[in-house]
Design a protein around this motif. Sequence first.
Motif, PDB file in Angstrom:
ATOM      1  N   LEU A  10       0.934  -1.388  -0.017  1.00  0.00           N
ATOM      2  CA  LEU A  10       0.134   0.212   0.084  1.00  0.00           C
ATOM      3  C   LEU A  10       0.804   1.362   0.020  1.00  0.00           C
ATOM      4  CD1 LEU A  10      -2.853  -1.053   2.809  1.00  0.00           C
ATOM      5  CD2 LEU A  10      -3.019  -0.588  -0.018  1.00  0.00           C
ATOM      6  N   PHE A  11       1.886   1.328   0.591  1.00  0.00           N
ATOM      7  CA  PHE A  11       2.628   2.494   1.035  1.00  0.00           C
ATOM      8  C   PHE A  11       3.905   2.523   0.555  1.00  0.00           C
ATOM      9  CE2 PHE A  11      -0.117   1.776   4.801  1.00  0.00           C
ATOM     10  CZ  PHE A  11      -1.017   2.563   4.412  1.00  0.00           C
ATOM     11  N   GLY A  12       4.422   1.391  -0.079  1.00  0.00           N
ATOM     12  CA  GLY A  12       5.972   1.570  -0.681  1.00  0.00           C
ATOM     13  C   GLY A  12       6.934   1.237   0.646  1.00  0.00           C
ATOM     14  N   HIS A  13       8.166   1.192   0.046  1.00  0.00           N
ATOM     15  CA  HIS A  13       9.353   1.158   1.074  1.00  0.00           C
ATOM     16  C   HIS A  13      10.481   1.616   0.509  1.00  0.00           C
ATOM     17  CE1 HIS A  13       9.570  -3.120  -0.932  1.00  0.00           C
ATOM     18  NE2 HIS A  13      10.721  -2.545  -1.134  1.00  0.00           N
ATOM     19  N   LYS A  14      11.514   1.942   1.463  1.00  0.00           N
ATOM     20  CA  LYS A  14      12.628   2.243   1.154  1.00  0.00           C
ATOM     21  C   LYS A  14      13.718   1.034   0.853  1.00  0.00           C
ATOM     22  CE  LYS A  14      14.327   6.204   0.725  1.00  0.00           C
ATOM     23  NZ  LYS A  14      14.887   6.778  -0.280  1.00  0.00           N
ATOM     24  N   LYS A  15      14.873   1.151  -0.001  1.00  0.00           N
ATOM     25  CA  LYS A  15      15.786   0.414   0.240  1.00  0.00           C
ATOM     26  C   LYS A  15      16.300  -0.048   1.429  1.00  0.00           C
ATOM     27  CE  LYS A  15      20.172  -0.951  -2.188  1.00  0.00           C
ATOM     28  NZ  LYS A  15      21.284  -0.516  -3.018  1.00  0.00           N
ATOM     29  N   GLY A  16      16.527  -1.118   2.039  1.00  0.00           N
ATOM     30  CA  GLY A  16      17.097  -1.555   3.209  1.00  0.00           C
ATOM     31  C   GLY A  16      16.153  -1.632   4.354  1.00  0.00           C
ATOM     32  N   ALA A  17      14.978  -1.032   4.102  1.00  0.00           N
ATOM     33  CA  ALA A  17      13.868  -0.958   5.017  1.00  0.00           C
ATOM     34  C   ALA A  17      13.654  -2.576   5.929  1.00  0.00           C
ATOM     35  CB  ALA A  17      12.536  -0.290   4.664  1.00  0.00           C
ATOM     36  N   PHE A  18      13.720  -3.352   5.285  1.00  0.00           N
ATOM     37  CA  PHE A  18      13.815  -4.793   5.996  1.00  0.00           C
ATOM     38  C   PHE A  18      14.413  -5.823   4.778  1.00  0.00           C
ATOM     39  CE2 PHE A  18       9.968  -3.742   3.633  1.00  0.00           C
ATOM     40  CZ  PHE A  18       9.867  -4.631   2.503  1.00  0.00           C
ATOM     41  N   THR A  19      14.536  -6.896   5.442  1.00  0.00           N
ATOM     42  CA  THR A  19      15.202  -7.958   4.696  1.00  0.00           C
ATOM     43  C   THR A  19      14.472  -8.304   3.529  1.00  0.00           C
ATOM     44  OG1 THR A  19      15.984  -8.920   6.861  1.00  0.00           O
ATOM     45  CG2 THR A  19      16.123 -10.287   4.809  1.00  0.00           C
ATOM     46  N   GLY A  20      15.151  -8.261   2.395  1.00  0.00           N
ATOM     47  CA  GLY A  20      14.731  -8.527   1.022  1.00  0.00           C
ATOM     48  C   GLY A  20      14.212  -7.003   0.255  1.00  0.00           C
ATOM     49  N   ALA A  21      14.352  -5.859   0.882  1.00  0.00           N
ATOM     50  CA  ALA A  21      14.153  -4.595   0.414  1.00  0.00           C
ATOM     51  C   ALA A  21      15.208  -4.265  -0.478  1.00  0.00           C
ATOM     52  CB  ALA A  21      13.604  -3.648   1.342  1.00  0.00           C
ATOM     53  N   VAL A  22      15.481  -4.673  -1.551  1.00  0.00           N
ATOM     54  CA  VAL A  22      16.800  -4.572  -2.123  1.00  0.00           C
ATOM     55  C   VAL A  22      16.833  -3.129  -3.017  1.00  0.00           C
ATOM     56  CG1 VAL A  22      17.352  -6.953  -2.121  1.00  0.00           C
ATOM     57  CG2 VAL A  22      16.064  -5.991  -4.018  1.00  0.00           C
ATOM     58  N   ALA A  23      15.487  -2.575  -2.930  1.00  0.00           N
ATOM     59  CA  ALA A  23      15.341  -1.258  -4.012  1.00  0.00           C
ATOM     60  C   ALA A  23      14.233  -0.488  -3.333  1.00  0.00           C
ATOM     61  CB  ALA A  23      15.261  -1.634  -5.395  1.00  0.00           C
ATOM     62  N   ASP A  24      14.034   0.721  -3.721  1.00  0.00           N
ATOM     63  CA  ASP A  24      13.258   1.760  -3.409  1.00  0.00           C
ATOM     64  C   ASP A  24      11.791   0.971  -4.140  1.00  0.00           C
ATOM     65  OD1 ASP A  24      14.582   3.203  -1.835  1.00  0.00           O
ATOM     66  OD2 ASP A  24      14.582   4.939  -3.277  1.00  0.00           O
ATOM     67  N   LYS A  25      10.647   1.272  -3.664  1.00  0.00           N
ATOM     68  CA  LYS A  25       9.510   0.677  -4.078  1.00  0.00           C
ATOM     69  C   LYS A  25       8.287   1.475  -3.962  1.00  0.00           C
ATOM     70  CE  LYS A  25       6.068  -3.257  -4.280  1.00  0.00           C
ATOM     71  NZ  LYS A  25       4.852  -2.476  -3.733  1.00  0.00           N
ATOM     72  N   ARG A  26       7.999   2.146  -4.797  1.00  0.00           N
ATOM     73  CA  ARG A  26       6.277   2.900  -4.962  1.00  0.00           C
ATOM     74  C   ARG A  26       5.206   1.894  -4.431  1.00  0.00           C
ATOM     75  NH1 ARG A  26       5.239   7.216  -8.695  1.00  0.00           N
ATOM     76  NH2 ARG A  26       3.661   5.927  -9.366  1.00  0.00           N
ATOM     77  N   GLY A  27       4.608   2.443  -3.324  1.00  0.00           N
ATOM     78  CA  GLY A  27       3.222   1.790  -2.895  1.00  0.00           C
ATOM     79  C   GLY A  27       1.843   2.101  -3.872  1.00  0.00           C
TER      80      GLY A  27
END
Length: 456
Positions: free
Chosen positions: A211-228
């Motif tokens: 829903l909201f997206g995430h920043k790279k490194g925000a959690f394990t597996g977040a290898v890149a920025d992602k738009r929600g």
Amino acid sequence: MAKIIIIDDEPAMVEVIVTLCRDKGHQVFPFNSAPKAIEQLDAIAPQVVIADIKMETMTGFDVLRHIREHHRQTAVILITAYASVETAVEAMKMGAYDYVTKPFKIDELQMTVQRALDYQAALRENVYLRKELKNRYRFENIIGTSRKMQLVYNLINKVADTDSTVLIQGESGTGKELVARGLHFNSNRQHHPFVAINCSALPENLLESELFGHKKGAFTGAVADKRGLFEEANLGTIFLDEVNSMAPPLQTKLLRVLQEREVRRVGDNKSVPVNVRVVGATNEVLQGKMKDGSFREDLYYRLAVIPVEIPPLRERLEDVPLLVNHFLQKQASASGGEPKKIDPKAVDILCHYDYPGNVRELENAIERACALCEEDMILPTDLPPQIVAAAAGEKAEQAIAAMPVGQSLDEFIQQQERGYIDATLNHCGGSREKAASMLGISMATLYRKVEPKSKK
């Protein structure tokens, strides 16, 4: 093959471009005068216009301006011998597809023309698909003439072109997403994204990232920025199906988005503004969840600015024949054949069932019947067994309820017998001889049985 107009006041240049375009199989219309070419635009209806910028009576920019105003679907390629950044910027600002600098290579111009044609084809396909989507999700495609459905139509027609948040309430299978899409494609946001997500399909941590997206490194597996999805739906509509299943921490974040009109990606310390219409849906009554604290009361009132209640199919069985016809047409469109016919007895059976799966269950029943029926006629035997059995049970209950309890058994038997005799006489056109033969009794017995009625 495409229609291409070529405009240049140098005959030699026109001849070169004509040859290059004809080599690719295009139909070419050459002009040495821009005003004459403009006069013929309506008659020729070209896909592409190639025009020199520097001409005496009318510049290529003048041609471009006219085409942008009157023939927006036509791609314009400008040719210039005076290449500069300023010229390119001005051409693109005014709506030119591209520009080519003299002297140009043969394949350069041919490739530019082909790209322009591909672009036009994509534009036409996009317009067609959007028109198809709008037609598909017209409110007229939400089937039903019952009073309850008329109230729904009136409400969604009023609120479609507003930005108010809508909460659609109804059992599974009633068509909540169809209403949500109808709201979007009949609003001023119809040319922007419609993004749907089922809130019960993902665990809490994944749903938050979706829903909201995430920043790279925000959690394990977040290898890149992602738009929600809220960012993806910017300027459009986001549909939150089964919002009732959302965990309390996520409810708090959703409430903030609705209040502040901005989202913060997981692991980020900055908020991003969003302009999104929110449409939620729930398959259970939320008042109970608010009482036990599992659904936030303030979020409910933020979502239910416009509450829309979709009635279950069992409360509008008079709409079943219309829905049956709609689904038969839909099956025919999918298979590319003629719509199947349906026996009136089968329709009657379909009208005497409660549909715990609502409209979706009816659609599945019609799809099954279309696959099983022979000679393009749907019979009661083609319907799902549970529907046939339930309808038979309901009719038996109705027959029992209609029994004239209080009569003596002899009176009841005599009444039933006389009704059957009258029906047989009617079938035989009033001929007592034929009726007696069909009933397997003598004429004397028939006269005796009908005589008491005639004497009264």
